[in-house]
Design an enzyme around this catalytic site. Structure first.
Site, mmCIF file in Angstrom:
data_model
loop_
_atom_site.group_PDB
_atom_site.id
_atom_site.type_symbol
_atom_site.label_atom_id
_atom_site.label_comp_id
_atom_site.label_asym_id
_atom_site.label_seq_id
_atom_site.Cartn_x
_atom_site.Cartn_y
_atom_site.Cartn_z
ATOM 1 N N LYS A 52 -95.138 -30.970 -37.451
ATOM 2 C CA LYS A 52 -94.436 -32.241 -37.656
ATOM 3 C C LYS A 52 -95.377 -33.423 -37.417
ATOM 4 O O LYS A 52 -95.388 -34.394 -38.177
ATOM 5 C CB LYS A 52 -93.214 -32.316 -36.721
ATOM 6 N N GLN A 96 -87.647 -30.963 -29.383
ATOM 7 C CA GLN A 96 -87.811 -29.633 -29.961
ATOM 8 C C GLN A 96 -86.979 -28.602 -29.194
ATOM 9 O O GLN A 96 -87.044 -28.543 -27.962
ATOM 10 C CB GLN A 96 -89.306 -29.252 -29.941
ATOM 11 N N ASP A 119 -83.080 -35.877 -36.461
ATOM 12 C CA ASP A 119 -82.734 -34.466 -36.671
ATOM 13 C C ASP A 119 -81.282 -34.336 -37.127
ATOM 14 O O ASP A 119 -80.855 -33.266 -37.556
ATOM 15 C CB ASP A 119 -82.917 -33.663 -35.367
#
Ligand code: NAP
Length: 293
Positions: A52, A96, A119
């Site tokens: 990412k 994460q 997200d």
């Protein structure tokens, strides 16, 4: 049969994002900035976060990686999230997963400011998506929607069967396919482990979206000729003929289903590569205040 190429499509999206970032910078605007929080030393998580951060560099974003020891307390992690929430320079924030067992994922997710939740996991964004409001859509559903759009797959009036009802894939996918818009306007059947006559239901699908997490579960006898098949599953299986010692397969038995399908996503190279493009796209949307205004 059309092979839906997620690798190429994700690269196209990254190129479009990079072009927009260059424009913003040329106009003297602020560089979009994504912050990622990584707790602990899980190998897969480090790889995902690394990819990412690298993708941010590729499109010209700024990125910040906050690494915390796995012993970090829930309170400390919540404080890190709060600080990033309040940092006006940062547009998007991801934490994460998975997190260590002593930390509540729900509490941490709920702490993320919806405006920075690129997200798309917070209740606010899931609710906005459900209401068909502007929202950050989670990476995998976003990726599938984008593939359907860019391959101009007709969805209106079609019967879409989704296998799997997880919060990150199946459930949001069923909502997106049913909503009034494109892609959407499909008649949707959402199936799960308690569904009876699954094969029979699948055979009625014009569009079959498979997110069951079982290798090569969907076989040719479950697919209507001419169906569009989207395979979300990813499984690593041993393969001594490969240098790496393994290969990737999906939830669909590709070799026997592909000849029947009108369009299909391969594994690898289908839905998977779209996830990072989704994250970058949401971060750009945030930087440009396109979702929450
Ligand atoms: P998950 O949370 O394990 O959910 C699986 C779903 O399948 C559940 O809803 C489960 O039903 C249902 N199911 C299980 N057995 C079934 C059966 N025999 N018949 C019908 N339904 C059944 O999985 P997920 O997170 O959605 O992920 C699915 C797959 O996609 C995995 O292989 C994962 O690795 C992959 N994935 C890929 C990406 C990507 O970027 N390509 C992203 C996310 C996930 P119940 O709810 O009743 O248990």
């Amino acid at each position: 049969m059309i092979l839906i190429d997620g690798k190429k499509t994700s690269q196209d999206i990254k190129n479009e994002i990079a072009a927009r970032v260059a424009e913003i910078k040329a106009e003297g605007g602020k560089t979009p900035h994504l912050a990622a929080v990584l707790v602990g030393n899980d190998g897969a998580s480090q790889t995902y976060v690394g990819a990412k951060v690298k993708a941010c560099e590729e499109v010209g974003f700024q990125s910040t990686l906050v690494r915390l020891d796995s012993s970090v307390s829930e309170e400390e992690l919540l404080k890190v999230v709060e600080d990033i929430n309040e940092n006006p320079d940062i547009d998007g924030l991801i934490v994460q997963l998975p997190l260590p067992k002593h930390i509540s994922v729900d509490k941490v997710t709920n702490k993320i400011k919806p405006e920075k939740d690129v997200d798309g996991f917070t209740p606010a964004n899931v609710g906005r998506m459900t209401l068909n409001w502007p929202a950050y859509v989670a990476a995998t559903p976003y990726g599938i929607v984008e593939l359907l759009k860019r391959y101009q797959i007709e969805t209106s009036g079609k019967h879409c069967v989704v296998i799997g009802r997880s919060h990150i894939v199946g459930s949001p996918m069923s909502i997106l396919m049913a909503r009034n818009g494109y892609p959407g306007n499909a008649t949707v059947t959402l199936t799960h482990s308690k569904t009876q006559n699954l094969a029979e239901i699948c055979r009625t699908a014009d569009i079959l979206i498979v997110a069951i997490g079982k290798p090569e579960f969907v076989t040719a006898d479950m697919v209507k000729p001419g169906a569009v098949v989207i395979d979300v599953g990813i499984h690593r299986i041993e393969d001594p003929s490969k240098k790496s010692g393994f290969r990737l397969i999906g939830d669909v038995k590709f070799d026997e289903v592909a000849p029947l399908a009108s369009a299909i996503t391969p594994v690898p190279g289908g839905v998977g590569p779209m996830t990072i493009a989704a994250l970058l796209y949401n971060t750009l949307q945030s930087a440009e205040k396109k979702v929450f205004g």
